[in-house]
Write a protein that holds these residues in place. Structure first.
Motif, PDB file in Angstrom:
ATOM      1  N   GLY A  31     -45.522  22.342 -41.191  1.00  0.00           N
ATOM      2  CA  GLY A  31     -44.337  21.600 -41.616  1.00  0.00           C
ATOM      3  C   GLY A  31     -43.781  22.148 -42.915  1.00  0.00           C
ATOM      4  N   GLY A  32     -44.673  22.524 -43.823  1.00  0.00           N
ATOM      5  CA  GLY A  32     -44.230  23.137 -45.073  1.00  0.00           C
ATOM      6  C   GLY A  32     -43.544  24.470 -44.840  1.00  0.00           C
ATOM      7  N   LEU A  33     -44.099  25.283 -43.952  1.00  0.00           N
ATOM      8  CA  LEU A  33     -43.470  26.569 -43.627  1.00  0.00           C
ATOM      9  C   LEU A  33     -42.118  26.364 -42.951  1.00  0.00           C
ATOM     10  CD1 LEU A  33     -46.616  28.486 -42.324  1.00  0.00           C
ATOM     11  CD2 LEU A  33     -45.491  28.732 -44.549  1.00  0.00           C
ATOM     12  N   PHE A  34     -42.023  25.349 -42.120  1.00  0.00           N
ATOM     13  CA  PHE A  34     -40.764  25.017 -41.444  1.00  0.00           C
ATOM     14  C   PHE A  34     -39.664  24.741 -42.463  1.00  0.00           C
ATOM     15  CE2 PHE A  34     -37.951  21.714 -39.661  1.00  0.00           C
ATOM     16  CZ  PHE A  34     -37.482  22.362 -38.528  1.00  0.00           C
ATOM     17  N   LEU A  35     -40.029  24.128 -43.581  1.00  0.00           N
ATOM     18  CA  LEU A  35     -39.037  23.780 -44.610  1.00  0.00           C
ATOM     19  C   LEU A  35     -38.364  24.996 -45.219  1.00  0.00           C
ATOM     20  CD1 LEU A  35     -40.807  20.870 -46.513  1.00  0.00           C
ATOM     21  CD2 LEU A  35     -38.872  20.727 -44.919  1.00  0.00           C
ATOM     22  N   ALA A  36     -38.976  26.160 -45.103  1.00  0.00           N
ATOM     23  CA  ALA A  36     -38.359  27.370 -45.643  1.00  0.00           C
ATOM     24  C   ALA A  36     -37.035  27.684 -44.961  1.00  0.00           C
ATOM     25  CB  ALA A  36     -39.314  28.553 -45.513  1.00  0.00           C
ATOM     26  N   ASP A  37     -36.897  27.293 -43.684  1.00  0.00           N
ATOM     27  CA  ASP A  37     -35.655  27.555 -42.936  1.00  0.00           C
ATOM     28  C   ASP A  37     -35.577  26.622 -41.727  1.00  0.00           C
ATOM     29  OD1 ASP A  37     -33.327  28.628 -41.892  1.00  0.00           O
ATOM     30  OD2 ASP A  37     -34.295  30.454 -41.134  1.00  0.00           O
ATOM     31  N   PRO A  38     -35.362  25.329 -41.952  1.00  0.00           N
ATOM     32  CA  PRO A  38     -35.379  24.378 -40.831  1.00  0.00           C
ATOM     33  C   PRO A  38     -34.377  24.707 -39.720  1.00  0.00           C
ATOM     34  CG  PRO A  38     -35.376  23.205 -42.920  1.00  0.00           C
ATOM     35  CD  PRO A  38     -35.171  24.656 -43.234  1.00  0.00           C
ATOM     36  N   SER A  39     -33.154  25.024 -40.083  1.00  0.00           N
ATOM     37  CA  SER A  39     -32.147  25.314 -39.056  1.00  0.00           C
ATOM     38  C   SER A  39     -32.490  26.582 -38.286  1.00  0.00           C
ATOM     39  CB  SER A  39     -30.758  25.443 -39.686  1.00  0.00           C
ATOM     40  OG  SER A  39     -30.356  24.211 -40.209  1.00  0.00           O
ATOM     41  N   GLY A  40     -32.996  27.572 -38.991  1.00  0.00           N
ATOM     42  CA  GLY A  40     -33.362  28.828 -38.331  1.00  0.00           C
ATOM     43  C   GLY A  40     -34.501  28.647 -37.347  1.00  0.00           C
ATOM     44  N   TYR A  41     -35.551  27.947 -37.777  1.00  0.00           N
ATOM     45  CA  TYR A  41     -36.679  27.720 -36.867  1.00  0.00           C
ATOM     46  C   TYR A  41     -36.267  26.853 -35.678  1.00  0.00           C
ATOM     47  CZ  TYR A  41     -40.223  29.788 -39.903  1.00  0.00           C
ATOM     48  OH  TYR A  41     -40.981  30.659 -40.650  1.00  0.00           O
ATOM     49  N   ALA A  42     -35.510  25.803 -35.940  1.00  0.00           N
ATOM     50  CA  ALA A  42     -35.117  24.885 -34.863  1.00  0.00           C
ATOM     51  C   ALA A  42     -34.259  25.579 -33.813  1.00  0.00           C
ATOM     52  CB  ALA A  42     -34.385  23.678 -35.437  1.00  0.00           C
ATOM     53  N   ALA A  43     -33.597  26.656 -34.198  1.00  0.00           N
ATOM     54  CA  ALA A  43     -32.738  27.381 -33.254  1.00  0.00           C
ATOM     55  C   ALA A  43     -33.497  28.452 -32.470  1.00  0.00           C
ATOM     56  CB  ALA A  43     -31.581  28.035 -34.014  1.00  0.00           C
ATOM     57  N   MET A  44     -34.748  28.678 -32.804  1.00  0.00           N
ATOM     58  CA  MET A  44     -35.527  29.736 -32.143  1.00  0.00           C
ATOM     59  C   MET A  44     -36.226  29.201 -30.897  1.00  0.00           C
ATOM     60  SD  MET A  44     -37.307  31.644 -35.374  1.00  0.00           S
ATOM     61  CE  MET A  44     -37.859  33.057 -34.440  1.00  0.00           C
ATOM     62  N   PRO A  45     -35.913  29.728 -29.718  1.00  0.00           N
ATOM     63  CA  PRO A  45     -36.608  29.293 -28.505  1.00  0.00           C
ATOM     64  C   PRO A  45     -38.125  29.487 -28.592  1.00  0.00           C
ATOM     65  CG  PRO A  45     -34.661  30.556 -27.926  1.00  0.00           C
ATOM     66  CD  PRO A  45     -34.826  30.670 -29.413  1.00  0.00           C
ATOM     67  N   LEU A  46     -38.567  30.547 -29.253  1.00  0.00           N
ATOM     68  CA  LEU A  46     -40.008  30.787 -29.373  1.00  0.00           C
ATOM     69  C   LEU A  46     -40.682  29.691 -30.196  1.00  0.00           C
ATOM     70  CD1 LEU A  46     -42.422  32.588 -28.744  1.00  0.00           C
ATOM     71  CD2 LEU A  46     -41.838  33.948 -30.769  1.00  0.00           C
ATOM     72  N   PHE A  47     -40.006  29.201 -31.234  1.00  0.00           N
ATOM     73  CA  PHE A  47     -40.558  28.111 -32.035  1.00  0.00           C
ATOM     74  C   PHE A  47     -40.679  26.846 -31.188  1.00  0.00           C
ATOM     75  CE2 PHE A  47     -39.953  24.472 -34.927  1.00  0.00           C
ATOM     76  CZ  PHE A  47     -41.082  24.629 -35.713  1.00  0.00           C
ATOM     77  N   LEU A  48     -39.649  26.552 -30.409  1.00  0.00           N
ATOM     78  CA  LEU A  48     -39.687  25.373 -29.542  1.00  0.00           C
ATOM     79  C   LEU A  48     -40.769  25.522 -28.468  1.00  0.00           C
ATOM     80  CD1 LEU A  48     -35.846  24.778 -29.229  1.00  0.00           C
ATOM     81  CD2 LEU A  48     -37.469  23.687 -30.803  1.00  0.00           C
ATOM     82  N   PHE A  49     -40.953  26.727 -27.979  1.00  0.00           N
ATOM     83  CA  PHE A  49     -42.019  27.008 -27.013  1.00  0.00           C
ATOM     84  C   PHE A  49     -43.383  26.763 -27.662  1.00  0.00           C
ATOM     85  CE2 PHE A  49     -44.846  30.254 -24.952  1.00  0.00           C
ATOM     86  CZ  PHE A  49     -44.934  29.639 -23.715  1.00  0.00           C
ATOM     87  N   LYS A  50     -43.552  27.222 -28.904  1.00  0.00           N
ATOM     88  CA  LYS A  50     -44.809  26.999 -29.633  1.00  0.00           C
ATOM     89  C   LYS A  50     -45.086  25.504 -29.776  1.00  0.00           C
ATOM     90  CE  LYS A  50     -47.011  27.533 -34.105  1.00  0.00           C
ATOM     91  NZ  LYS A  50     -46.914  27.997 -35.479  1.00  0.00           N
ATOM     92  N   LEU A  51     -44.081  24.733 -30.151  1.00  0.00           N
ATOM     93  CA  LEU A  51     -44.264  23.286 -30.289  1.00  0.00           C
ATOM     94  C   LEU A  51     -44.656  22.647 -28.966  1.00  0.00           C
ATOM     95  CD1 LEU A  51     -41.360  22.234 -32.688  1.00  0.00           C
ATOM     96  CD2 LEU A  51     -43.750  22.722 -33.248  1.00  0.00           C
TER      97      LEU A  51
END
Length: 154
Positions: free
Chosen positions: A81-101
């Motif tokens: 969650g802390g790492l996500f805060l570095a770029d919330p919009s960027g991570y949320a837009a990444m299909p690979l990030f959503l796949f990981k979740l």
């Protein structure tokens, strides 16, 4: 959703993660530690569920390793969650990030279905093998997806 992501990016913690010389590095190191605790303990337990080291009762090994796995998961999720805060919009837009979740949710669901159901002591050998197999597929896939996030764009 974009308003929430923008708000997260503007929090003091997010700014610290982005701008601190050691903030991101420290959080990332703790994230790796959490992953190591999770994967290390889960792989050992999963191998037992698949039939290795049959002299060790699964429920006794689980009593030893599951708290380590849960601690690792909580550390990895918190620091993630802390790492996500570095770029919330960027991570949320990444299909690979959503796949990981999605993989994380499936891994947790697999563990909960076994432990809140028959448990390690009451499950059939077939159920233990199924849970162990799924876990051995899901958690390393989470690890790989997370590692690839640093190298893919979008």
């Amino acid at each position: 959703m974009e308003a929430l992501l923008s708000w997260l990016a503007e929090t003091a913690l997010a700014e610290w993660v982005r701008l601190s010389r050691w903030g991101y590095a420290a959080i990332n190191a703790l994230h790796v530690l959490g992953i190591a605790l999770l994967i290390g303990s889960i792989v050992a337990l999963d191998l037992r569920l698949l039939g290795w080291r049959k002299q060790l009762p699964p429920h006794e090994l689980g009593r030893l390793l599951q708290p380590v796995a849960v601690g690792g998961l909580l550390l990895a999720m918190t620091t993630g969650g802390g790492l996500f805060l570095a770029d919330p919009s960027g991570y949320a837009a990444m299909p690979l990030f959503l796949f990981k979740l999605t993989l994380i949710v499936l891994g947790i669901a697999n563990a909960l279905l076994l432990n809140l159901g028959p448990g390690l002591a009451g499950a059939t050998p077939r159920r233990l093998r199924l849970a162990g197999s799924l876990s051995l597929l899901l958690w390393p896939a989470v690890l790989i997806a997370g590692r690839f996030l640093a190298f893919v764009d979008g």
